[in-house]
Scaffold this active site. Structure first.
Site, PDB file in Angstrom:
ATOM      1  N   CYS A  97       4.717  -4.946  -0.070  1.00  0.00           N
ATOM      2  CA  CYS A  97       3.205  -5.032  -0.227  1.00  0.00           C
ATOM      3  C   CYS A  97       2.473  -4.832   1.131  1.00  0.00           C
ATOM      4  O   CYS A  97       2.588  -3.646   1.721  1.00  0.00           O
ATOM      5  CB  CYS A  97       2.651  -6.300  -0.994  1.00  0.00           C
ATOM      6  N   ARG A 154      -8.762  -1.855  -6.745  1.00  0.00           N
ATOM      7  CA  ARG A 154      -7.600  -2.882  -6.287  1.00  0.00           C
ATOM      8  C   ARG A 154      -6.653  -2.923  -7.720  1.00  0.00           C
ATOM      9  O   ARG A 154      -6.965  -2.991  -8.692  1.00  0.00           O
ATOM     10  CB  ARG A 154      -8.110  -4.115  -6.296  1.00  0.00           C
ATOM     11  N   HIS A 193       5.251  -8.518  -5.989  1.00  0.00           N
ATOM     12  CA  HIS A 193       5.739  -9.752  -5.553  1.00  0.00           C
ATOM     13  C   HIS A 193       6.387 -10.190  -6.819  1.00  0.00           C
ATOM     14  O   HIS A 193       6.664  -9.645  -7.805  1.00  0.00           O
ATOM     15  CB  HIS A 193       4.228 -10.631  -5.480  1.00  0.00           C
TER      16      HIS A 193
HETATM   17  N1  GLN Z   1      -3.952  -6.145   2.410  1.00  0.00           N
HETATM   18  C1  GLN Z   1      -3.082  -5.050   1.635  1.00  0.00           C
HETATM   19  C2  GLN Z   1      -3.706  -4.414   0.455  1.00  0.00           C
HETATM   20  O1  GLN Z   1      -4.565  -5.062  -0.042  1.00  0.00           O
HETATM   21  C3  GLN Z   1      -1.628  -5.826   1.165  1.00  0.00           C
HETATM   22  C4  GLN Z   1      -1.894  -6.876   0.177  1.00  0.00           C
HETATM   23  C5  GLN Z   1      -0.647  -7.617  -0.252  1.00  0.00           C
HETATM   24  O2  GLN Z   1       0.137  -7.497   0.654  1.00  0.00           O
HETATM   25  N2  GLN Z   1      -0.652  -8.039  -1.313  1.00  0.00           N
HETATM   26  O3  GLN Z   1      -3.416  -3.547   0.006  1.00  0.00           O
END
Ligand code: GLN
Length: 238
Positions: A93, A128, A194
């Site tokens: 990520c 998102r 994750h």
């Molecule tokens: N900040 C990054 C995003 O939102 C990574 C988020 C994360 O590591 N889950 O794309």
């Protein structure tokens, strides 16, 4: 006796909010179950990043932490030296975005240089990506090729010609809605899920260990693992 396999968890204080350090536990246990010693080091910004380990793990984090992490890693240079030596990297990520060429942060979409270890670039996605993700690992067959995890990112990641997708999306978003998930170049793997991802996908853990150590690892039967995998697959398929 040969030296223990060395696994480095990179910058927990910055890239630790999603529990991805569980990936290190999985690597350690899978080695130890096979009678192979493993040492896990936690390295923080300001510490020198050892460049002689076999596997490096980077996890997820918030945008601000991600910028601090990429700056510290670029200044240190140890990760580049390790990759040049053939060490394996699993970057999840925010970590995935960091090892790429560039990513953007904030509502003004400020472009931040990445480490350039993977030919991918990340910008802000329109929406998102949050939820369970199910993919098929490229070049693999059978049950091990199903990869599951949980994605939570605002990044839209596009691969350049020097990176190949890690997997094809069956359910979820992945890189940018083009059906690809993650990226691979040599011994560097970037991925969004994750879970932690290696807990859910032990074949990926063994692949990473083999990449980093060159060891030919024997298959491992872990009681309950097949049932847990089946449960996860059923949950994401609905
Ligand atoms: N900040 C990054 C995003 O939102 C990574 C988020 C994360 O590591 N889950 O794309």
């Amino acid at each position: 006796m040969s030296a223990p396999v060395h696994v480095v968890v990179v910058y927990q204080s910055l890239l630790g909010i999603y529990g991805d350090q569980g990936n290190a536990k999985v690597l350690q246990r899978r080695l130890e179950w096979r009678g192979i010693d493993c040492r896990v080091s936690f390295v923080e910004p300001g510490d020198h990043l050892p460049d002689d380990a076999q596997v490096y793990l980077l996890g997820g984090g918030e945008d601000g932490a991600q910028v601090a992490a990429v700056r510290a890693l670029a200044a240190d240079g140890g990760l580049h030296r390790a990759v040049d030596r053939g060490a394996a990297v699993l970057a999840v990520c925010a970590g995935y975005q960091i090892v790429g060429r560039s990513f953007t942060v904030g509502h003004d979409d400020r472009v931040v240089d990445g480490l350039g270890l993977l030919d991918v670039s990340t910008t802000r996605a329109e929406t998102r990506a949050v939820g369970e993700i199910l993919t098929r690992w490229e070049g693999r067959d059978g049950d091990d090729a199903w990869l599951t995890g949980f994605e939570n990112h605002g990044g839209h990641t596009v691969l350049g010609p020097d990176a190949s997708p890690l997997a094809r999306v069956v359910h979820g978003v992945g890189n940018c809605g083009d059906g690809t998930e993650g990226a691979v170049a040599g011994s560097v793997i970037g991925t969004y899920p994750h879970g932690p991802v290696l807990v859910r996908n032990p074949a990926l853990a063994d692949h990473l260990l083999q990449l980093g150590t060159g060891l030919d690892l024997e298959p491992l039967e872990v009681p309950g693992m097949a049932e847990l995998r089946a449960e996860r697959l059923a949950a994401v398929r609905g």
